[in-house]
Design a protein around this motif. Structure first.
Motif: not given
Length: 268
Positions: A14-15, A41-42, A55-58
Motif C-alpha cells: 500500500g503506497d 502512508e502520507i 509530503v510526510a508520513g510513515y
C-alpha cells in the motif's frame, strides 16, 4: 498513474499517493504513488510552490525511495517516519527532489509537518525507540528539551530537519517524554524561530523549573509546547521556553496508543 508522475505504479502492500486537482474544471493535473514494498502512508502535504510539494508520513518499507542528500538514506527500523519533496514538472526519479527516513530501530509514526521561511521542516509524532541500547539510534540533538526517554513505552518527538545539509541535516530533535504514553499530533512554525508542538500525554512531560499546568493531570491530557530557537540559522538551536496548556480530556475521549505496533499500519 498519470503523465509526469514520479512513480506510476503501486510498488508494495500500500503506497502513499499525491494528487493535484483542478476542482473548478474537475481535472486531475498530477498524480503519483510514493512508496516501497511495504505499507506507506502520507499524513501531511505542504505546497511549497505551484510545482513543488513536500509530503510526510510513515513507512513500513525497508526500500522506501530516498535521495543522495537524505538525512537518513537507509531504514533505521521496521517502521519509520519520512519526509519527501516532489517536483511536479519532472517524471521518474528526477522528480524526487529530497527524501529521507526519520527514526530509530524500534518504530516511529510521523503525524505532522510544518515548514519555515528558511525551508526547514518541523516534524512530530511518536517513537518506540528509547535509546536504551546503542542499536536504537533514535536521533536526538545535543541541545534538547529531553535528551533521554523516561522509559514509559511510547514517547512523542519533535524535530527540525534542514534538507540542504544531507546527513548533517538534523537541526534539533527531542523526546517529549514522561511515564506512560506521549504523542505529538501537530506542529507549527512561526517567524522568528518560534515553533509549537501539541499532542496528548498520560504524565507530566515538562522539566523541573519550567512553567507548567497548575491543575492535576487527568488520565490523558492535551499539551502545547511553545519553543523558540533564536540561533536557528547557525544550527545552534536553544530552547528558551516551554509553556504547557492543560487540556484535560475525559477518559472516554482520550486517544488510545493503538498505532505503535511497527508491524502494522497506523489505524487513525
Amino acid at each position: 498513474v498519470l503523465f509526469r508522475s514520479y512513480q506510476t505504479v503501486n510498488s508494495g502492500d500500500g503506497d502513499g499517493f499525491l494528487l493535484k486537482v483542478d476542482l473548478f474544471n474537475k481535472q486531475i493535473l498530477y498524480g503519483t504513488f510514493i512508496g516501497g514494498s511495504g505499507i506507506d502512508e502520507i499524513r501531511r502535504v505542504i505546497v511549497e510552490t505551484p510545482t513543488r510539494v513536500a509530503v510526510a508520513g510513515y513507512t513500513l518499507s525497508n526500500n522506501f525511495p530516498t535521495t543522495q542528500n537524505a538525512y537518513q538514506p537507509l531504514a533505521p527500523g521496521s517502521s519509520d517516519g519520512f519526509v519527501a519533496v516532489i517536483d511536479l514538472t519532472k517524471a521518474g526519479p528526477s522528480g524526487l527532489v529530497y527524501s529521507t527516513y526519520f527514526g530509530g530501530a524500534q518504530g516511529e509514526v510521523l503525524y505532522d509537518m510544518a515548514r519555515d521561511s528558511g525551508g526547514r521542516y518541523y516534524i512530530g509524532g511518536y517513537t518506540l525507540s528509547q535509546n536504551l541500547t546503542a542499536s536504537d539510534h533514535f536521533p536526538i540533538s545535543v541541545v534538547a528539551l529531553n535528551q533521554v526517554s523516561a522509559g514509559g513505552g511510547v514517547d512523542g518527538f519533535f524535530a527540525i530537519l534542514d534538507r540542504t545539509k544531507g546527513t548533517n541535516g538534523l537541526v534539533y530533535s527531542s523526546y517529549v517524554t514522561g511515564p506512560g504514553t506521549q504523542i505529538v499530533y501537530a506542529v507549527d512554525a512561526l517567524p522568528g524561530g518560534v515553533a509549537y508542538a501539541a499532542g496528548s500525554a498520560t504524565a507530566d512531560i515538562f522539566p523541573a523549573g519550567q512553567p507548567r499546568h497548575e491543575t492535576a493531570a487527568g488520565s490523558t491530557d492535551g499539551f502545547i509546547l511553545g519553543m523558540k530557537f533564536p540561533a536557528l540559522a547557525s544550527l545552534t538551536a536553544a530552547l528558551q521556553d516551554a509553556v504547557a496548556s492543560d487540556l484535560t480530556l475525559p477518559e472516554s475521549a482520550a486517544p488510545q496508543p493503538s498505532d505503535p505496533a511497527p508491524s502494522s499500519p497506523d489505524a487513525q
